[in-house]
Design a protein around this motif. Structure first.
Motif: not given
Length: 63
Positions: A45-63
């Motif tokens: 699903f490309n989504f981790c609730p723990a990452y959301k709580l910690l403010g983390m993101n391992t996706c590449k940002l689209k410009k």
């Protein structure tokens, strides 16, 4: 749900999830192997609730 899991993180989550589930099905590690559903789901699903709580993101940002 915004995507916050990507790249190698996604691949590792899916691989570990499948490995744990297979080990549980074969009886190698017992019922604890079903915890592999969590990393498998977060990878798919490309989504981790723990990452959301910690403010983390391992996706590449689209410009």
């Amino acid at each position: 749900m915004t995507r916050n899991v990507g790249g190698i993180d996604k691949v590792l989550r899916i691989a570990v999830g499948i490995l744990l589930i297979v080990l549980a099905l074969t009886g190698t590690i017992g019922a604890w192997g079903w915890i592999g559903v969590l990393p498998l789901a977060t990878g798919l699903f490309n989504f981790c609730p723990a990452y959301k709580l910690l403010g983390m993101n391992t996706c590449k940002l689209k410009k």
